[in-house]
Design an enzyme around this catalytic site. Structure first.
Site, PDB file in Angstrom:
ATOM      1  N   ASN A  49       1.289   3.184  -3.678  1.00  0.00           N
ATOM      2  CA  ASN A  49       2.677   2.841  -3.977  1.00  0.00           C
ATOM      3  C   ASN A  49       2.793   1.382  -4.401  1.00  0.00           C
ATOM      4  O   ASN A  49       2.078   0.510  -3.905  1.00  0.00           O
ATOM      5  CB  ASN A  49       3.626   3.169  -2.813  1.00  0.00           C
ATOM      6  CG  ASN A  49       3.214   2.575  -1.484  1.00  0.00           C
ATOM      7  OD1 ASN A  49       2.023   2.396  -1.210  1.00  0.00           O
ATOM      8  ND2 ASN A  49       4.189   2.266  -0.646  1.00  0.00           N
ATOM      9  N   GLU A  51       5.797  -1.418  -4.974  1.00  0.00           N
ATOM     10  CA  GLU A  51       7.219  -1.703  -4.764  1.00  0.00           C
ATOM     11  C   GLU A  51       7.688  -2.866  -5.644  1.00  0.00           C
ATOM     12  O   GLU A  51       6.887  -3.530  -6.305  1.00  0.00           O
ATOM     13  CB  GLU A  51       7.466  -1.995  -3.276  1.00  0.00           C
ATOM     14  CG  GLU A  51       7.087  -0.798  -2.409  1.00  0.00           C
ATOM     15  CD  GLU A  51       7.487  -0.958  -0.952  1.00  0.00           C
ATOM     16  OE1 GLU A  51       7.733  -2.092  -0.496  1.00  0.00           O
ATOM     17  OE2 GLU A  51       7.543   0.087  -0.260  1.00  0.00           O
ATOM     18  N   CYS A  60       6.002   5.722  -6.076  1.00  0.00           N
ATOM     19  CA  CYS A  60       5.172   6.335  -5.032  1.00  0.00           C
ATOM     20  C   CYS A  60       3.709   6.432  -5.462  1.00  0.00           C
ATOM     21  O   CYS A  60       3.393   6.527  -6.652  1.00  0.00           O
ATOM     22  CB  CYS A  60       5.674   7.739  -4.708  1.00  0.00           C
ATOM     23  SG  CYS A  60       7.285   7.797  -3.932  1.00  0.00           S
ATOM     24  N   GLU A  62       1.701   8.957  -5.125  1.00  0.00           N
ATOM     25  CA  GLU A  62       1.376  10.236  -5.772  1.00  0.00           C
ATOM     26  C   GLU A  62       1.683  10.193  -7.265  1.00  0.00           C
ATOM     27  O   GLU A  62       0.885  10.646  -8.098  1.00  0.00           O
ATOM     28  CB  GLU A  62       2.176  11.377  -5.131  1.00  0.00           C
ATOM     29  CG  GLU A  62       1.913  11.582  -3.645  1.00  0.00           C
ATOM     30  CD  GLU A  62       2.819  10.756  -2.740  1.00  0.00           C
ATOM     31  OE1 GLU A  62       3.180   9.610  -3.122  1.00  0.00           O
ATOM     32  OE2 GLU A  62       3.159  11.249  -1.663  1.00  0.00           O
ATOM     33  N   CYS A  93       7.466  12.899  -0.886  1.00  0.00           N
ATOM     34  CA  CYS A  93       8.910  12.961  -1.120  1.00  0.00           C
ATOM     35  C   CYS A  93       9.224  14.040  -2.161  1.00  0.00           C
ATOM     36  O   CYS A  93       8.330  14.563  -2.839  1.00  0.00           O
ATOM     37  CB  CYS A  93       9.431  11.598  -1.572  1.00  0.00           C
ATOM     38  SG  CYS A  93       9.052  11.197  -3.293  1.00  0.00           S
ATOM     39  N   CYS A  96       8.060  13.425  -5.767  1.00  0.00           N
ATOM     40  CA  CYS A  96       6.617  13.633  -5.957  1.00  0.00           C
ATOM     41  C   CYS A  96       6.259  15.114  -5.911  1.00  0.00           C
ATOM     42  O   CYS A  96       5.389  15.564  -6.655  1.00  0.00           O
ATOM     43  CB  CYS A  96       5.827  12.830  -4.920  1.00  0.00           C
ATOM     44  SG  CYS A  96       5.918  11.052  -5.258  1.00  0.00           S
TER      45      CYS A  96
HETATM   46  N1  THU Z   1       6.245   6.533  -0.720  1.00  0.00           N
HETATM   47  C1  THU Z   1       5.170   7.067  -1.374  1.00  0.00           C
HETATM   48  O1  THU Z   1       4.330   6.339  -1.915  1.00  0.00           O
HETATM   49  N2  THU Z   1       5.060   8.405  -1.416  1.00  0.00           N
HETATM   50  C2  THU Z   1       5.953   9.282  -0.867  1.00  0.00           C
HETATM   51  O2  THU Z   1       5.816  10.486  -1.059  1.00  0.00           O
HETATM   52  C3  THU Z   1       7.034   8.777  -0.041  1.00  0.00           C
HETATM   53  C4  THU Z   1       7.250   7.317  -0.059  1.00  0.00           C
HETATM   54  C5  THU Z   1       6.381   5.076  -0.705  1.00  0.00           C
HETATM   55  C6  THU Z   1       7.563   4.560  -1.487  1.00  0.00           C
HETATM   56  C7  THU Z   1       7.833   3.246  -0.802  1.00  0.00           C
HETATM   57  O3  THU Z   1       7.000   2.266  -1.411  1.00  0.00           O
HETATM   58  C8  THU Z   1       7.379   3.464   0.614  1.00  0.00           C
HETATM   59  O4  THU Z   1       6.582   4.627   0.609  1.00  0.00           O
HETATM   60  C9  THU Z   1       8.526   3.649   1.618  1.00  0.00           C
HETATM   61  O5  THU Z   1       9.389   4.641   1.192  1.00  0.00           O
END
Ligand code: THU
Length: 141
Positions: A49, A51, A60, A62, A93, A96
């Site tokens: 991920n 940000e 994300c 994925e 999520c 994804c």
């Molecule tokens: N996140 C993912 O990388 N994958 C997911 O399926 C759920 C959330 C990340 C996004 C964000 O950077 C952090 O987790 C908190 O939500």
């Protein structure tokens, strides 16, 4: 990253996802996620991920891994391993799940392996995590 011709074991895929997680950029949530995928032809891709101070731009793990695969010409996902710090290990999520669905021919055959830092593991198919998912075939001209 791509290694066609060499079958990748679940353990290898999980190790790659853990390694990718080390490269997550998540200074706002401190929630690091790593993902490794194998495509139908045996190629392997990873993502973490990433940000942004403008939170809506966070991507994300994925979807970064899938974008890497698609950009290298691999559109047929076979297995997805996701490493988080959650217990039990967190499932992907909704965005994804839908993105995995876009690059999967048979949702009941696509494996999603969830692992955490304590090596707790849960295995699902995409069909279990996204029943009745929306697919391109639903769009009729
Ligand atoms: N996140 C993912 O990388 N994958 C997911 O399926 C759920 C959330 C990340 C996004 C964000 O950077 C952090 O987790 C908190 O939500």
């Amino acid at each position: 990253m791509s290694s066609p011709n060499t079958p990748t074991s679940d353990d290898q895929l999980i190790a790659l996802a853990k390694d990718a997680r080390e490269r997550a950029y998540a200074p706002y949530s401190n929630y690091n996620v790593g993902c490794a995928i194998v495509t139908a032809d045996g190629a392997v891709f990873t993502g973490a991920n990433v940000e942004n101070a403008s939170y809506g731009l966070c991507i994300c793990a994925e979807r970064n891994a899938i974008a890497a695969a698609v950009c290298q010409g691999h559109r047929d996902l076979q297995t997805v391993a996701i490493v988080t710090q959650s217990s039990p290990p967190a499932a992907p999520c909704g965005l994804c799940r839908q993105t995995i669905n876009e690059f999967c021919h048979v949702p009941s055959e696509l494996r999603i392996i969830l692992v955490n830092l304590k090596d707790e593991r849960r295995d699902f198919s995409l069909a279990e995590l996204l029943p009745h998912g929306f697919r391109g075939e639903h769009i009729t001209p």
